[in-house]
Structure formats: C-alpha cells, structure tokens
Design an enzyme around this catalytic site. Structure first.
Site, PDB file in Angstrom:
ATOM      1  N   GLU A 119      17.476 -16.945  34.745  1.00  0.00           N
ATOM      2  CA  GLU A 119      16.207 -17.630  34.989  1.00  0.00           C
ATOM      3  C   GLU A 119      15.381 -17.747  33.723  1.00  0.00           C
ATOM      4  O   GLU A 119      15.135 -16.764  33.025  1.00  0.00           O
ATOM      5  CB  GLU A 119      15.385 -16.914  36.069  1.00  0.00           C
ATOM      6  CG  GLU A 119      14.066 -17.627  36.344  1.00  0.00           C
ATOM      7  CD  GLU A 119      13.357 -17.167  37.605  1.00  0.00           C
ATOM      8  OE1 GLU A 119      12.241 -17.669  37.868  1.00  0.00           O
ATOM      9  OE2 GLU A 119      13.905 -16.309  38.325  1.00  0.00           O
TER      10      GLU A 119
ATOM     11  N   LYS B 180      21.291  -9.710  46.246  1.00  0.00           N
ATOM     12  CA  LYS B 180      20.919 -10.033  44.872  1.00  0.00           C
ATOM     13  C   LYS B 180      19.847  -9.046  44.430  1.00  0.00           C
ATOM     14  O   LYS B 180      18.922  -8.748  45.188  1.00  0.00           O
ATOM     15  CB  LYS B 180      20.394 -11.460  44.736  1.00  0.00           C
ATOM     16  CG  LYS B 180      20.016 -11.824  43.283  1.00  0.00           C
ATOM     17  CD  LYS B 180      19.746 -13.298  43.112  1.00  0.00           C
ATOM     18  CE  LYS B 180      18.405 -13.732  43.620  1.00  0.00           C
ATOM     19  NZ  LYS B 180      17.255 -13.125  42.864  1.00  0.00           N
TER      20      LYS B 180
ATOM     21  N   GLU C  59      17.513  -7.716  40.738  1.00  0.00           N
ATOM     22  CA  GLU C  59      17.064  -8.085  39.406  1.00  0.00           C
ATOM     23  C   GLU C  59      17.308  -6.953  38.419  1.00  0.00           C
ATOM     24  O   GLU C  59      17.160  -5.777  38.760  1.00  0.00           O
ATOM     25  CB  GLU C  59      15.575  -8.451  39.431  1.00  0.00           C
ATOM     26  CG  GLU C  59      15.269  -9.654  40.305  1.00  0.00           C
ATOM     27  CD  GLU C  59      13.787 -10.014  40.299  1.00  0.00           C
ATOM     28  OE1 GLU C  59      13.020  -9.426  39.507  1.00  0.00           O
ATOM     29  OE2 GLU C  59      13.395 -10.906  41.089  1.00  0.00           O
TER      30      GLU C  59
ATOM     31  N   ASP D  53      13.307 -13.555  47.775  1.00  0.00           N
ATOM     32  CA  ASP D  53      12.021 -12.906  47.988  1.00  0.00           C
ATOM     33  C   ASP D  53      10.865 -13.830  47.616  1.00  0.00           C
ATOM     34  O   ASP D  53       9.700 -13.504  47.857  1.00  0.00           O
ATOM     35  CB  ASP D  53      11.933 -11.570  47.244  1.00  0.00           C
ATOM     36  CG  ASP D  53      12.103 -11.701  45.735  1.00  0.00           C
ATOM     37  OD1 ASP D  53      12.340 -12.821  45.241  1.00  0.00           O
ATOM     38  OD2 ASP D  53      12.028 -10.664  45.043  1.00  0.00           O
ATOM     39  N   SER D  54      11.186 -15.011  47.103  1.00  0.00           N
ATOM     40  CA  SER D  54      10.175 -16.058  46.916  1.00  0.00           C
ATOM     41  C   SER D  54       9.521 -16.432  48.239  1.00  0.00           C
ATOM     42  O   SER D  54       8.474 -17.083  48.250  1.00  0.00           O
ATOM     43  CB  SER D  54      10.802 -17.295  46.267  1.00  0.00           C
ATOM     44  OG  SER D  54      12.000 -17.667  46.935  1.00  0.00           O
TER      45      SER D  54
END
Length: 277
Positions: free
Chosen positions: A186, A118, A120, A49-50
């Site tokens: 991260e 993926k 979070e 999503d970056s």
C-alpha cells in the site's frame, strides 16, 4: 468463461500459484448484497477493517473490533460462491503475541468461513505469520502504508522513499519467507513495488503501488463513489453512486413534501366485496 459463470472458489495455494500470471482482482465488501455484486468478478473479496471508516463513521481503522469483523465477515460469506474470502485482523487482535494472533485468527475463520486472514506488518510480524501458517491459518500480509499504524507513521504518507526503501523491501522478504501466500503493497513508489514484485516469490497486490503488481485491490465504496469523505489519489472512481443516491433521495423528499408521492399506483384501495348469489 463468462463473468457470471460459476467457478470453484480459489484457495490460498491457488492464489500463490498465480504469481506472475493474470493479475488478481481484489475488492473489499462488508455486506451480503455487495458481496454478491463483487463475487462473479473477483478472485478475492476482502472483508477489510476499512469497514470502520466506510460504514461506521470512524476516523481510522483503529477502533474496529473483533465483533465487528465477525459480523461483517459472516454477512459477506453468505454472498459469495466464486471468490475467496480474506478477512482483516483488527488492531490489537494479533500484535501481543503469536498465541494471541492464533486464537483470534481461528475465531475469525471459524465464525465467518474465511479462507485466510490478513494482518499488517513486515519484519516485526514475521514470527507471528510463521506461527499461524504452521498451524493451518493462511496469511495475507500487508506492508508499506499500514493504516493501523498511522499514529506512528505520522499519517497516511507514502512509504519506502529514499532511505526508507530498504525497510519496505526487508518487510516484503520477511513476510514471504515466513509463509504468507500474498502481500498487499500500500502506497509505495511504483518502482519499489515493481522491484518487490520481481524479488519475492509470492503475489503482490497493489493499492497505490504499481500496475506491475501481481494484482490490485480497492475499497469498493471508493471505486463506486459511495464513500466521499476523502478521495485517495489511487482510488479511481468507476461510478458516482453517491451522487446518484443524493439526487434520488432529494427527489423523494421533494415529492413527499409536495404530496405527489405516493401516487395512486403506490397505494391500496378497498377490497371489492363479493356479489351475493
């Protein structure tokens, strides 16, 4: 096997089996041409999503939509033959309930061809991960600094220092126990990343973590020097393509204004008429 030799794309179970083995190579991609470049060299290509920040000029990943992820995911898939594709679930697409997460994860996998999603979150997302994995949706987890939560984390800060160390360790154990096949760590201290890697049975993929992780991931535009709005400490630049592109565009603009481009070799003349018999 050479870097360009064709191989069968791994599946989540293959990635899980690489725990403690040769480090996993992971890069992001958002377009077909970049996917084709990363494909021969990576175990996993992540449609992150970056993309919202790198290609769409957003200030964070929070504004990324399902429609954006589907579009970019489908483009990336068209460029892959060797690497496994994982796609990010965007903010707001999975937090409400495990049922919401399943609907949106199924949509992403069905419409893009991704092998896994993926998401979070650690302890708070364990039930959701369990719900997805029990319904044939492989999950890569993401803990530590979770960019979709920057408004509650207070920005892009290192996570897991001091008393916060236990929280990040608990998150790692929770996602592993819930059935995730790997987890991104991260922006956590290196010694904590090493401890997590030794403690849990699934591969850890570091970004701003430790060389001792089971793999590494970077945003491809960061490592190529294409995204220059800011440079995270962990984003080593292996090229300066942004500077090269700037110089090339400046040279083009100069030649256009000087009327030296296009030159004779770049234009077309009249067709030569056929001779009469």
């Amino acid at each position: 096997m050479s870097a360009t030799a064709k191989k069968m794309a791994p599946m989540p179970a293959d990635i899980l089996a690489q725990k403690g083995g040769t480090p996993l190579v992971v890069l992001t991609a958002y377009t077909t041409p970049v996917a084709q470049l990363t494909d021969p060299h990576c175990d996993i290509v992540l449609v992150g999503d970056s993309v919202g920040m790198v290609l769409h000029g957003l200030s964070s990943t929070i504004g990324v939509t399902m429609e954006m992820m589907v579009m970019h995911g489908a483009a990336v898939k068209r460029g892959l033959q060797n690497a496994m594709m994982v796609i990010d679930m965007p903010f707001g697409s999975y937090e409400e309930s495990p049922e919401q997460a399943f609907r949106n994860a199924a949509t992403l996998m069905r419409e893009t061809g991704a092998a896994a999603v993926k998401l979070e979150g650690g302890v708070a997302m364990a039930d959701t991960i369990r719900h997805l994995t029990s319904r044939s949706i492989p999950v890569m987890a993401h803990i530590g600094l979770t960019p979709q939560a920057i408004n509650t984390l207070g920005g892009y800060k290192v996570q897991g220092r001091g008393e916060d160390r236990k929280r990040v360790m608990d998150d790692a154990k929770a996602v592993a126990e819930a059935g995730a096949f790997s987890v991104v760590l991260e922006k956590v201290p290196a010694n904590l990343a090493d401890e997590i890697t030794a403690e849990i049975p699934i591969p850890t993929i570091g970004i701003g973590a430790s060389a001792g992780c089971d793999g590494q991931v970077l945003v491809v535009d960061d490592m190529l020097g294409l995204f220059t709005a800011f440079k995270p400490k962990f984003a080593k630049r292996y090229a300066t393509l942004g500077e090269d592109a700037d110089a090339a565009i400046a040279a083009y603009a100069s030649e256009v204004r000087a009327r030296t481009f296009p030159a004779a070799e770049h234009v077309f003349g009249d067709a030569i008429p056929e001779k009469k018999k």
